[in-house]
Write a protein that holds these residues in place. Structure first.
Motif, short mmCIF file in Angstrom:
data_model
loop_
_atom_site.label_atom_id
_atom_site.label_comp_id
_atom_site.label_asym_id
_atom_site.label_seq_id
_atom_site.Cartn_x
_atom_site.Cartn_y
_atom_site.Cartn_z
N PRO A 114 2.06 5.61 7.86
CA PRO A 114 1.21 4.50 7.42
C PRO A 114 0.35 4.87 6.22
N ASP A 115 0.34 6.15 5.85
CA ASP A 115 -0.53 6.59 4.76
C ASP A 115 0.13 6.51 3.39
N ILE A 116 1.41 6.16 3.33
CA ILE A 116 2.12 6.13 2.06
C ILE A 116 2.18 4.70 1.54
N ALA A 117 1.80 4.52 0.28
CA ALA A 117 1.86 3.21 -0.35
C ALA A 117 3.19 3.03 -1.08
N GLY A 118 3.85 1.90 -0.84
CA GLY A 118 5.02 1.53 -1.61
C GLY A 118 6.28 2.31 -1.29
N HIS A 119 7.31 2.12 -2.13
CA HIS A 119 8.61 2.81 -2.07
C HIS A 119 9.34 2.57 -0.75
N GLN A 120 9.11 1.42 -0.14
CA GLN A 120 9.67 1.18 1.18
C GLN A 120 11.20 1.18 1.16
N ALA A 121 11.80 0.56 0.14
CA ALA A 121 13.26 0.48 0.09
C ALA A 121 13.89 1.87 -0.01
N ILE A 122 13.32 2.74 -0.83
CA ILE A 122 13.83 4.11 -0.96
C ILE A 122 13.68 4.86 0.36
N ARG A 123 12.52 4.70 1.00
CA ARG A 123 12.27 5.41 2.25
C ARG A 123 13.24 4.97 3.34
N GLU A 124 13.49 3.67 3.41
CA GLU A 124 14.44 3.16 4.41
C GLU A 124 15.85 3.68 4.13
N ARG A 125 16.23 3.72 2.86
CA ARG A 125 17.57 4.19 2.51
C ARG A 125 17.74 5.68 2.82
N LEU A 126 16.73 6.47 2.51
CA LEU A 126 16.81 7.91 2.80
C LEU A 126 16.89 8.16 4.31
N LEU A 127 16.10 7.43 5.09
CA LEU A 127 16.12 7.60 6.54
C LEU A 127 17.49 7.23 7.10
N ALA A 128 18.04 6.10 6.65
CA ALA A 128 19.35 5.67 7.15
C ALA A 128 20.42 6.70 6.83
N ARG A 129 20.40 7.22 5.63
CA ARG A 129 21.40 8.21 5.25
C ARG A 129 21.24 9.50 6.03
N LEU A 130 19.99 9.89 6.29
CA LEU A 130 19.74 11.10 7.07
C LEU A 130 20.27 10.92 8.50
N GLN A 131 19.99 9.78 9.10
CA GLN A 131 20.43 9.53 10.46
C GLN A 131 21.96 9.46 10.57
N GLU A 132 22.60 9.04 9.50
CA GLU A 132 24.06 8.92 9.49
C GLU A 132 24.75 10.19 8.99
N GLY A 133 23.95 11.21 8.63
CA GLY A 133 24.52 12.46 8.15
C GLY A 133 25.11 12.36 6.77
N ARG A 134 24.59 11.45 5.95
CA ARG A 134 25.16 11.23 4.62
C ARG A 134 24.23 11.65 3.50
N ILE A 135 23.20 12.43 3.79
CA ILE A 135 22.25 12.79 2.75
C ILE A 135 22.68 14.09 2.08
N ARG A 136 22.57 14.12 0.77
CA ARG A 136 23.02 15.27 0.00
C ARG A 136 22.13 16.48 0.27
N GLY A 137 22.66 17.65 -0.03
CA GLY A 137 21.91 18.88 0.18
C GLY A 137 20.82 19.11 -0.85
N SER A 138 20.97 18.53 -2.05
CA SER A 138 19.98 18.73 -3.11
C SER A 138 19.65 17.38 -3.74
N LEU A 139 18.38 17.02 -3.68
CA LEU A 139 17.91 15.74 -4.22
C LEU A 139 16.90 16.00 -5.33
N PRO A 166 6.97 2.94 -10.66
CA PRO A 166 5.52 2.91 -10.41
C PRO A 166 5.19 1.96 -9.26
N LEU A 167 4.06 2.19 -8.64
CA LEU A 167 3.58 1.28 -7.60
C LEU A 167 3.20 -0.07 -8.22
N ALA A 168 3.31 -1.11 -7.43
CA ALA A 168 2.79 -2.41 -7.88
C ALA A 168 1.27 -2.28 -8.05
N PRO A 169 0.69 -2.98 -9.03
CA PRO A 169 -0.77 -2.86 -9.26
C PRO A 169 -1.59 -3.06 -7.99
#
Length: 336
Positions: A4-29, A182-185
């Motif tokens: 709850p302490d992070i502002a913004g970037h929700q779409a990226i965070r959801e995508r990274l979590l989904a890929r991690l749970q599915e075992g599809r995240i790359r070794g180097s980002l 960038p974050l929305a104003p």
């Protein structure tokens, strides 16, 4: 499932979590985007979620408390942080190959390569966070290459930088690039308000920050304000000796002089771009300074020469040139 302490970037965070749970995240980002927009915090969230007793990065449980506070340890059960060291502010080869003194609790005792090969904690991946990755020097970057190309199983590198062009091309090619906007104003200002900022500073704070949280610290914000005012005075013809104080590096800063000079030079480029906008009848990005800038946006003023001088100075910063002569030369170009 998200801090709850992070502002913004929700779409990226959801995508990274989904890929991690599915075992599809790359070794180097490679997390890229403007400075101070929360890239590092999103990287930390990935490790924090695995230690969190609720698996959500809740920020309240015993696991999350290990990630709380400004003085975050360099080594946690599933996380190794690598940061620039010393006055020069570089990531050295010994941090990658050998680690640092284990007697200093603020540092880690194994090199990155050895740490990456250890078995992860139960139910976790191993995360290696390279902060300000553009500060890898050529030797440390080359040592890291092989491990970045083929990380051990369940080990993931996250390189975070606002200057990807300064990384070795071979490093960039081995990482999947995750660009952050960038974050929305409203998002940025909401964080500022939670940190005590008042409405009277909204316009200048938002204009200087450009959707980032770089100026949450009031001293940093006031210094940036003073640098803008100094450049406006110099563009207007004031003497360098009278106005250059805020532009020069602070002697007691932990940052190298070259890194301190980057901000005033980048602010000058923003001001020159705004003069061109005003000349074209457009609204300047640094709108709170429009009244001061408008009289300077005359058609006969040369904007190209100081722009080239500022860009050249930025290119020379890694050479550790003397700051005052460098800034004086840029200031002289303003009268060209």
């Amino acid at each position: 499932m998200f801090s709850p302490d992070i502002a913004g970037h929700q779409a990226i965070r959801e995508r990274l979590l989904a890929r991690l749970q599915e075992g599809r995240i790359r070794g180097s980002l490679l997390f890229t985007g403007p400075e101070g927009i929360g890239k590092r915090r999103v990287a930390l969230e990935m490790a924090q979620r695995e230690i969190c007793l609720r698996r959500s990065a809740c920020g309240q449980c015993e696991g999350c408390r290990m990630f709380s506070g400004e003085d975050l340890p360099f080594e946690l059960p599933n996380l190794l942080r690598v940061t620039p060291e010393g006055k020069a502010g570089v990531i050295r080869i010994d941090q990658i190959r050998e680690g640092l003194d284990s007697n200093n609790q603020a540092r880690f005792s194994r090199g990155v390569i050895e740490w990456a090969a250890l078995a992860p904690a139960l139910g976790c991946h191993r995360w290696i966070l390279v902060e300000e990755a553009h500060r890898l020097n050529e030797s440390s970057g080359n040592i890291l290459l092989k491990t970045l190309e083929e990380p051990p199983p369940d080990t993931h590198f996250i390189l975070v930088t606002h200057r990807p062009e300064a990384l070795l091309q071979t490093i960039r090619s081995r990482c999947e690039r995750i660009p952050f906007a960038p974050l929305a104003p409203k998002e940025a200002w909401a964080v500022a308000q939670r940190n005590g900022w008042q409405d009277g500073d909204h316009d200048r704070w938002s204009a200087l920050g450009e959707g980032s949280l770089r100026f949450l610290d009031e001293a940093a914000f006031r210094r940036a304000e003073a640098q803008v005012d100094a450049w406006i005075a110099l563009i207007g013809g004031r003497a360098f000796a009278d106005e250059a104080g805020p532009l020069l590096p602070e002697k007691d800063s932990t940052l190298a002089q070259g890194e301190q000079l980057r901000q005033p030079l980048e602010l000058l480029l923003r001001l020159l771009a705004d003069l061109a906008r005003i000349r074209a009848g457009e609204t300047p990005a640094l709108a709170p300074w429009r009244e001061d800038l408008t009289p300077l946006a005359t058609s006969e003023r040369d904007l190209k020469t100081p722009q080239e001088a500022a860009l050249q100075a930025l290119r020379h910063l890694p050479r550790n040139l003397s700051p005052e002569p460098l800034l004086r030369e840029v200031a002289l170009s303003l009268g060209a």
